[in-house]
Write an enzyme that holds these catalytic residues in place. Structure first.
Site, PDB file in Angstrom:
ATOM      1  N   TYR A 144     -40.661 -41.181 -16.197  1.00  0.00           N
ATOM      2  CA  TYR A 144     -41.199 -39.844 -17.837  1.00  0.00           C
ATOM      3  C   TYR A 144     -39.833 -39.925 -18.173  1.00  0.00           C
ATOM      4  O   TYR A 144     -38.760 -39.649 -17.915  1.00  0.00           O
ATOM      5  CB  TYR A 144     -41.269 -38.877 -16.654  1.00  0.00           C
ATOM      6  CG  TYR A 144     -42.049 -38.114 -17.920  1.00  0.00           C
ATOM      7  CD1 TYR A 144     -42.768 -38.820 -19.256  1.00  0.00           C
ATOM      8  CD2 TYR A 144     -41.117 -36.846 -18.786  1.00  0.00           C
ATOM      9  CE1 TYR A 144     -43.738 -37.586 -20.591  1.00  0.00           C
ATOM     10  CE2 TYR A 144     -41.204 -35.547 -20.072  1.00  0.00           C
ATOM     11  CZ  TYR A 144     -42.867 -36.688 -20.825  1.00  0.00           C
ATOM     12  OH  TYR A 144     -42.958 -35.872 -21.818  1.00  0.00           O
ATOM     13  N   ASP A 239     -31.640 -42.488 -17.639  1.00  0.00           N
ATOM     14  CA  ASP A 239     -32.343 -40.869 -17.723  1.00  0.00           C
ATOM     15  C   ASP A 239     -31.727 -39.922 -17.167  1.00  0.00           C
ATOM     16  O   ASP A 239     -32.447 -39.696 -16.293  1.00  0.00           O
ATOM     17  CB  ASP A 239     -33.545 -41.324 -18.290  1.00  0.00           C
ATOM     18  CG  ASP A 239     -34.298 -39.806 -18.964  1.00  0.00           C
ATOM     19  OD1 ASP A 239     -33.524 -38.761 -19.018  1.00  0.00           O
ATOM     20  OD2 ASP A 239     -35.422 -39.658 -19.257  1.00  0.00           O
ATOM     21  N   LYS A 267     -31.788 -30.781 -21.070  1.00  0.00           N
ATOM     22  CA  LYS A 267     -32.004 -29.765 -19.641  1.00  0.00           C
ATOM     23  C   LYS A 267     -31.066 -28.591 -19.644  1.00  0.00           C
ATOM     24  O   LYS A 267     -31.046 -27.901 -19.934  1.00  0.00           O
ATOM     25  CB  LYS A 267     -32.487 -29.688 -18.709  1.00  0.00           C
ATOM     26  CG  LYS A 267     -34.939 -30.329 -18.319  1.00  0.00           C
ATOM     27  CD  LYS A 267     -35.319 -31.264 -17.317  1.00  0.00           C
ATOM     28  CE  LYS A 267     -36.744 -31.827 -18.019  1.00  0.00           C
ATOM     29  NZ  LYS A 267     -37.763 -32.596 -17.850  1.00  0.00           N
TER      30      LYS A 267
HETATM   31  C1  LIG Z   1     -37.958 -33.624 -19.061  1.00  0.00           C
HETATM   32  C2  LIG Z   1     -37.166 -34.619 -19.286  1.00  0.00           C
HETATM   33  C3  LIG Z   1     -37.430 -35.049 -20.823  1.00  0.00           C
HETATM   34  C4  LIG Z   1     -38.323 -34.847 -21.426  1.00  0.00           C
HETATM   35  O1  LIG Z   1     -37.391 -34.619 -21.694  1.00  0.00           O
HETATM   36  P1  LIG Z   1     -38.439 -32.793 -23.713  1.00  0.00           P
HETATM   37  O2  LIG Z   1     -36.763 -32.067 -23.556  1.00  0.00           O
HETATM   38  O3  LIG Z   1     -39.202 -32.384 -22.629  1.00  0.00           O
HETATM   39  O4  LIG Z   1     -38.854 -33.524 -24.788  1.00  0.00           O
HETATM   40  C5  LIG Z   1     -36.768 -37.246 -20.702  1.00  0.00           C
HETATM   41  N1  LIG Z   1     -36.799 -37.825 -19.335  1.00  0.00           N
HETATM   42  C6  LIG Z   1     -36.449 -36.983 -18.548  1.00  0.00           C
HETATM   43  C7  LIG Z   1     -36.465 -37.457 -17.224  1.00  0.00           C
HETATM   44  C8  LIG Z   1     -37.253 -35.674 -18.217  1.00  0.00           C
HETATM   45  O5  LIG Z   1     -36.903 -35.342 -17.249  1.00  0.00           O
END
Ligand SMILES: *Cc1c(COP(=O)(O)O)cnc(C)c1O
Length: 428
Positions: A144, A239, A267
């Site tokens: 994701y 990511d 995060k």
């Molecule tokens: C949570 C997440 C996102 C998206 O971040 P948001 O702050 O919710 O937009 C993108 N990549 C990874 C790996 C994530 O866990």
């Protein structure tokens, strides 16, 4: 346990908010339960609107690595807020924050702050395309990367075909350049590079898959991606929205010893405030506006209150490298304990963990990618999760999410959790 007030708030919420929530997983739909409306949180614990207390293993999906309501972070936020909430102008704290990130993560030579992980990924991909002059990107099934149009593709089509959107409202054209491969399968990436020779701008990957449960990279997978990108003149994007500042101060890239060209954060970097960032090689980041031709902007980017929170949390992590050993040791006590119980009670489940991330999959077979994760018995997960909520343990309300351990989870919380898990498994 009473859920009366949560139930009535959820009823009312559904009149005014789609599904009653501002992010879908919060609706507890996949476990058929009532979303707990949270009133407050402190340390490892959250309290809901019915006054029930929970040991929290969601930790706001990662940001609260030091526990909720950390005094130093709270004070820095209050102090920053007392000087005004936003100026839409450059501030000293942004310079300090950028410098700190560059110091903590060696592959980051320049960094741009944004407001979410979604924005970070969207912008990193734009920079990669601008830098390489190529359009196609490779992502992995089950990873994701936020909810931007081009990345809402996970599966369906085989590795040789272009992506099909997962969401309605995303035109096919938006995902035409998104190619998908299988996690832990270098061959599937190699095939894409052969098929789309000279057209792939970047490969983006979660260095630990943490949005299909928890899926670890097999030995050689990440370094194999590095080599394939180098051979083909493509960029490698990690990511690290979940793994950044979690597995180590320098994230999964430090943990696994593979250097990406660009990295995205979210995060933990905001300590609970809405913050994201993308950064990496100086030559690549130099394509970003106003130096370069890749436009990217944000009214609230680098917001002074958000920066104060993130800066304080990252500084604490940088100044206490020993905390990572402690955190991972605590997580090992928890996950080790769960693993022993699963074995003792002969439950057909596997436990994937790395550092303070873990996931129990209710399937007897190894989980190494999206297809194997999807074989999990989600009904079994849902029974387990509901038992946990009913006994004061707040786990992610979905089989396909990680459990997060924080520095606030001490021996007492871990033992209490293991007791609840045992009570459940005993009955199975
Ligand atoms: C949570 C997440 C996102 C998206 O971040 P948001 O702050 O919710 O937009 C993108 N990549 C990874 C790996 C994530 O866990």
């Amino acid at each position: 346990m009473s859920t009366k007030r949560s139930e009535s708030l959820f009823q009312e919420a559904q009149k005014y908010i789609p599904g009653g929530v501002n992010s879908p997983v919060r609706a507890f739909q996949s476990i058929g339960s009532v979303p707990r409306f949270i009133r407050s949180a402190d340390g490892a614990r959250m309290t809901d609107e019915d006054g029930q207390e929970y040991i929290d293993y969601v930790c706001s999906w990662g940001p609260m690595i030091l526990g909720h309501n950390h005094p130093a972070i709270r004070e820095s936020v209050v102090e920053a807020a007392s000087r005004g909430l936003s100026y839409g102008a450059a501030t000293e704290m942004e310079v300090r924050m950028a410098k700190l990130i560059c110091e903590m993560v060696p592959s980051i030579e320049m960094v741009r702050m944004v407001n979410s992980g979604t924005e970070a990924v969207m912008s990193a991909i734009r920079a990669a395309r601008g830098f390489t002059g190529r359009d196609k990107i490779v992502k992995f099934n089950g990873c994701y990367h936020g909810h931007s149009d081009g990345l809402l593709v996970k599966a369906g089509s085989g590795v040789m075909t272009a992506g099909v959107p997962d969401s309605s409202g995303v035109p096919d054209g938006c995902t035409r350049d998104t190619l998908t491969a299988d996690y832990n399968n270098l061959e599937s990436v190699k095939e894409l590079f052969e098929r789309w020779d000279g057209q792939i701008a970047a490969v983006i990957v979660e260095p630990v898959g943490a949005n299909m449960g928890v899926v670890l990279p097999e030995e050689g997978f990440l370094s194999g991606l590095r080599a394939l990108c180098d051979e083909n003149g493509s960029l490698l994007i990690f990511d690290e929205v979940i793994t950044g500042f979690r597995l180590k101060a320098d994230g999964a890239q430090g943990y696994f010893g593979v250097r990406p060209d660009l990295t995205t954060f979210g995060k933990i970097i905001g300590a609970g405030m809405p913050v994201g960032a993308y950064g990496g090689r100086r030559d690549v980041m130099s394509v970003v506006s106003p130096v370069g031709a890749v436009y990217q902007a944000g009214t609230l980017s680098g917001n002074p209150v958000a920066m104060a929170a993130g800066f304080t949390q990252l500084t604490l992590l940088k100044d206490h490298p020993e905390w990572y050993q402690e955190l991972n040791a605590r997580a090992a006590r928890l996950f080790g304990g769960i693993g022993r119980l699963l074995k003792e009670y002969e439950i057909p489940a596997v436990l994937n963990t790395v550092g303070s991330l873990g996931c129990v999959f209710f399937t007897p077979d190894a989980v190494i990618d999206y297809a194997s994760a999807k074989r999990s018995d989600t009904k079994a997960f849902s029974d387990y999760a509901n038992h946990m909520y009913d006994h004061g343990i707040y786990v992610a309300p979905s089989q396909f999410e990680a459990m997060f351990v924080s520095m606030a989870h001490g021996d007492a919380e871990i033992q209490e959790t293991l007791d609840v898990v045992e009570e459940y498994l005993k009955e199975k």
